[in-house]
Design a protein around this motif. Structure first.
Motif, PDB file in Angstrom:
ATOM      1  N   LEU A   2       0.858  -1.185   0.000  1.00 45.99           N
ATOM      2  CA  LEU A   2       0.000   0.000   0.000  1.00 45.99           C
ATOM      3  C   LEU A   2       0.894   1.236   0.000  1.00 45.99           C
ATOM      4  O   LEU A   2       1.739   1.394   0.884  1.00 45.99           O
ATOM      5  N   GLU A  34      -1.725  -1.183  -3.970  1.00 45.98           N
ATOM      6  CA  GLU A  34      -2.851  -0.312  -3.623  1.00 45.98           C
ATOM      7  C   GLU A  34      -2.317   1.115  -3.551  1.00 45.98           C
ATOM      8  O   GLU A  34      -1.279   1.349  -2.920  1.00 45.98           O
ATOM      9  N   THR A 117     -10.564   5.036   8.435  1.00 51.40           N
ATOM     10  CA  THR A 117     -10.016   4.414   7.226  1.00 51.40           C
ATOM     11  C   THR A 117     -11.019   3.503   6.523  1.00 51.40           C
ATOM     12  O   THR A 117     -10.716   2.940   5.484  1.00 51.40           O
ATOM     13  N   GLU A 118     -12.219   3.422   7.079  1.00 54.60           N
ATOM     14  CA  GLU A 118     -13.200   2.461   6.563  1.00 54.60           C
ATOM     15  C   GLU A 118     -13.533   2.714   5.086  1.00 54.60           C
ATOM     16  O   GLU A 118     -13.450   1.816   4.251  1.00 54.60           O
ATOM     17  N   ILE A 120     -11.911   4.481   2.842  1.00 51.28           N
ATOM     18  CA  ILE A 120     -10.729   4.316   1.990  1.00 51.28           C
ATOM     19  C   ILE A 120     -10.479   2.832   1.739  1.00 51.28           C
ATOM     20  O   ILE A 120     -10.277   2.394   0.608  1.00 51.28           O
ATOM     21  N   GLN A 121     -10.510   2.052   2.820  1.00 50.77           N
ATOM     22  CA  GLN A 121     -10.262   0.619   2.703  1.00 50.77           C
ATOM     23  C   GLN A 121     -11.273  -0.031   1.775  1.00 50.77           C
ATOM     24  O   GLN A 121     -10.919  -0.859   0.935  1.00 50.77           O
ATOM     25  N   HIS A 122     -12.519   0.409   1.925  1.00 48.02           N
ATOM     26  CA  HIS A 122     -13.598  -0.133   1.098  1.00 48.02           C
ATOM     27  C   HIS A 122     -13.350   0.165  -0.389  1.00 48.02           C
ATOM     28  O   HIS A 122     -13.530  -0.697  -1.253  1.00 48.02           O
ATOM     29  N   LEU A 124     -10.399   0.838  -1.760  1.00 48.64           N
ATOM     30  CA  LEU A 124      -9.209   0.073  -2.182  1.00 48.64           C
ATOM     31  C   LEU A 124      -9.590  -1.373  -2.489  1.00 48.64           C
ATOM     32  O   LEU A 124      -9.123  -1.960  -3.471  1.00 48.64           O
ATOM     33  N   ASP A 125     -10.470  -1.938  -1.655  1.00 47.09           N
ATOM     34  CA  ASP A 125     -10.933  -3.311  -1.890  1.00 47.09           C
ATOM     35  C   ASP A 125     -11.664  -3.415  -3.228  1.00 47.09           C
ATOM     36  O   ASP A 125     -11.660  -4.462  -3.865  1.00 47.09           O
ATOM     37  N   LEU A 163      -3.335   3.989   7.700  1.00 49.18           N
ATOM     38  CA  LEU A 163      -3.577   2.846   6.807  1.00 49.18           C
ATOM     39  C   LEU A 163      -2.486   1.787   6.922  1.00 49.18           C
ATOM     40  O   LEU A 163      -2.505   0.799   6.207  1.00 49.18           O
ATOM     41  N   HIS A 164      -1.487   2.038   7.800  1.00 47.59           N
ATOM     42  CA  HIS A 164      -0.323   1.151   7.893  1.00 47.59           C
ATOM     43  C   HIS A 164       0.289   0.932   6.514  1.00 47.59           C
ATOM     44  O   HIS A 164       0.568  -0.202   6.109  1.00 47.59           O
TER      45      HIS A 164
END
Lengths: 402, 402
Positions: A2, A34, A117-118, A120-122, A124-125, A163-164
């Protein structure tokens, strides 16, 4: 992997540059990474908006000003997202509300508190490149805030931490961090690596590559930073906790010409005076830099310090008004001074570094007005006209070009 | 009294106009009223943003386009709020997220679903003028949407309904609703009052003062509308449910030159053909206006209808491709036509109105191609070149200038 990539305003100033940024993001995306992109406002947008507001109201309310300014980054992210789509890659632009980028309520100079981050993560997924507004946030009242100078760098680092991310790349118009300003020292060398602390001192002391708030944040959350150019493919400089052992004593020389000196002469030698002086100036938001206090003589002492050139007149006014409280017999000031610093984690262990720096300046006939040191830094205050020559002399003395 | 005031893009196009809008809002505020202001984007901002996006991507994704466009209104509201502050009145600018202006997810043409009023009410209680972005909303995914043409009018009316406002003023560059377009009929008269239904027909039929979606909404929630000029202090036209009894038969004459006619000749006289034709066009988003079907002859009939001029070529293509299904022997079309309509709630009770209109056109030697009527409206399709003359003739026949 990422990767968070941050591009400044000049990197998205027009259509062609936006397409260029889009292509660079797609390169990584196609490798299976990502990609999260943080953008500033295009070119002069922010300055233009400020000018528009001040034409209407010389002292615009700060909350409304933030409401106005955040439109700049929102335009950038929407246009980059539209550009990515043109190149066939799905993307989504998000502003501070949509991410939920929580900050304090200090309009114009807010601090990031928490990033959700929810969303953003969604995205990216969903295999999208996520394009996020830098520089801005929202406070607990659901109002827009801005982060102040260097804000987009801070956004990028904070996002990388939340986001690590494996890497946070700061794209700018220079190739990386140099041992000195290449315009002053033609044989300055680009550093492959530098520690957070060294970078912090370089940033604070006048190297304009990264804002120190973002470096502090990177250090705190151990975010690996890379500073590189958006105009070429060169490798850039890695900023991280530890760098290789065989490294040099000194990482670089930084010069800051935006300094002025103030001296309070003949201050009473009793406790609390220095506190009073600096507290008074802090209240008016005047930042003090190097402070030097002479040993007492005849029951009095001298206090000298530097401020930014722009703040000199205001600082002098405040001091003159409170001269009695400060018990100063005389106030002196000097506008034409500069700070020249050497920075390097290696110098801690080598007592000869300071001597070598002073010798280099002595050989050039440059007079030192003040000296200030930390564990990894030595700063001298000299005549502004000597600054470039001093930078070159010190750079040569430590053979930083090698 | 709670007043919602809506100003269009030309009313906030530059600094001076923004100050002018600020002054008009302050007038009511100083009288003790609560004031909510809805703004469009400044001048050509929206067109400029669209051009910028299309330069990058000829078919920009609609979600990202909305993300881009909404910055336009946000700039307007921030600047007006800054202007109000300059004149000493506390104000707060809010966008669709901050209000929570919930819409459907149809980007570029969303419909308002629900408006939260808590934040607005709270700011009004704080004695602030509340300045809100028109034209925009947010959907259930936390994405920006835009409401399509006339969107800011719709925002204003919806806000007036949600806030139970006493009045919703739509400021524009004309004085109000006229009995006909004053550029065509120099002695056209400004109406003091008009009913929602009449206004709806006027809007649909070419009077560009208000968009019909906003009038529908006003009728549904019984919001009292006033259409007036931002450039002068004239009274404007009140749009409401019932108007005074002694009113005229006819409220006004509207002309729409953006029409083209298509005729399907010799269609089989069996059920379902008309449905097939219009369903096919509806699927491609082509709006059909006046429809006329001739009585059968030799087992066939003719179907004529009008479309917007821009849609003519596409409509013809679709029909030619499906000519067999439609059983049409021949397709004819005509681009240079116009609709001229008289509108008035009074005509329901007076059978002589249609005759009087046709007589006026006959006296001018104007040929009528098609006729369509509703309870409060009569529309004729004529040659485009006759449109202005027809408008004047009908206006005179009904003595609308009196």
């Amino acid at each position: 992997m990422l990767i968070v990539k941050k591009f400044g305003g000049s990197s998205v100033a027009d259509k062609d540059r936006i397409m260029n940024v889009a292509r660079r993001c797609i390169e990584e995306y196609k490798k299976g990474h990502e990609v999260v992109v943080v953008l500033s406002a295009m070119g002069d947008t922010t300055d233009d908006l400020i000018a528009k507001a001040k034409e209407i109201n010389p002292t615009p309310p700060k909350r409304e000003m933030d409401m106005l300014l955040v439109t700049g980054e929102q335009m950038s992210v929407a246009l980059l997202s539209i550009a990515l789509d043109a190149l066939g890659v799905p993307a989504v632009a998000l502003n501070a509300f949509q991410v939920a980028m929580h900050t304090t309520s200090v309009h114009g100079n807010a601090r990031l508190k928490r990033i959700d981050t929810e969303r953003i993560q969604h995205e990216l997924d969903d295999k999208k490149i996520v394009v996020i507004t830098g520089f801005q946030g929202m406070d607990k009242y659901d109002d827009f805030t801005t982060l102040g100078r260097g804000g987009s760098d801070t956004t990028a680092v904070a996002l990388a931490a939340a986001l690590h991310a494996d890497l946070c790349e700061i794209y700018t118009d220079v190739d990386g961090v140099y041992t000195a300003d290449p315009r002053v020292v033609p044989n300055a060398r680009k550093l492959e690596e530098i520690t957070y602390d060294e970078m912090l001192d370089m940033a604070t002391l006048g190297a304009k590559v990264l804002h120190n708030r973002s470096v502090e944040l990177a250090k705190k959350y151990d975010v690996q930073l890379v500073v590189r150019s958006s105009l070429n493919e060169n490798e850039g400089t890695v900023v991280k906790e530890e760098v290789e052992v065989e490294k040099k004593l000194i990482s670089g020389v930084a010069a800051d010409k935006n300094a002025a000196r103030i001296s309070l002469i003949g201050v009473e030698d009793k406790p609390g005076i220095a506190f009073k002086v600096f507290n008074m100036l802090a209240k008016e938001n005047i930042n003090i830099d190097i402070i030097l206090q002479s040993v007492g003589r005849d029951g009095t002492k001298d206090i000298s310090f530097t401020v930014e050139k722009d703040c000199l007149d205001e600082a002098i006014q405040i001091i003159e008004k409170n001269k009695d409280k400060m018990t100063a017999q005389k106030v002196e000031s000097e506008r034409g001074v500069a700070k020249v610093s050497i920075v390097g984690a290696g110098m801690m262990t080598d007592p000869g570094v300071a001597a070598k720096m002073f010798e280099a300046l002595y050989n050039e006939g440059i007079n030192i007005k003040m000296i200030s040191t930390s564990e990894i830094r030595i700063t001298v205050l000299i005549d502004e006209l000597d600054a470039d020559r001093a930078t070159r002399a010190v750079h040569n003395a430590f053979k930083l070009e090698e």
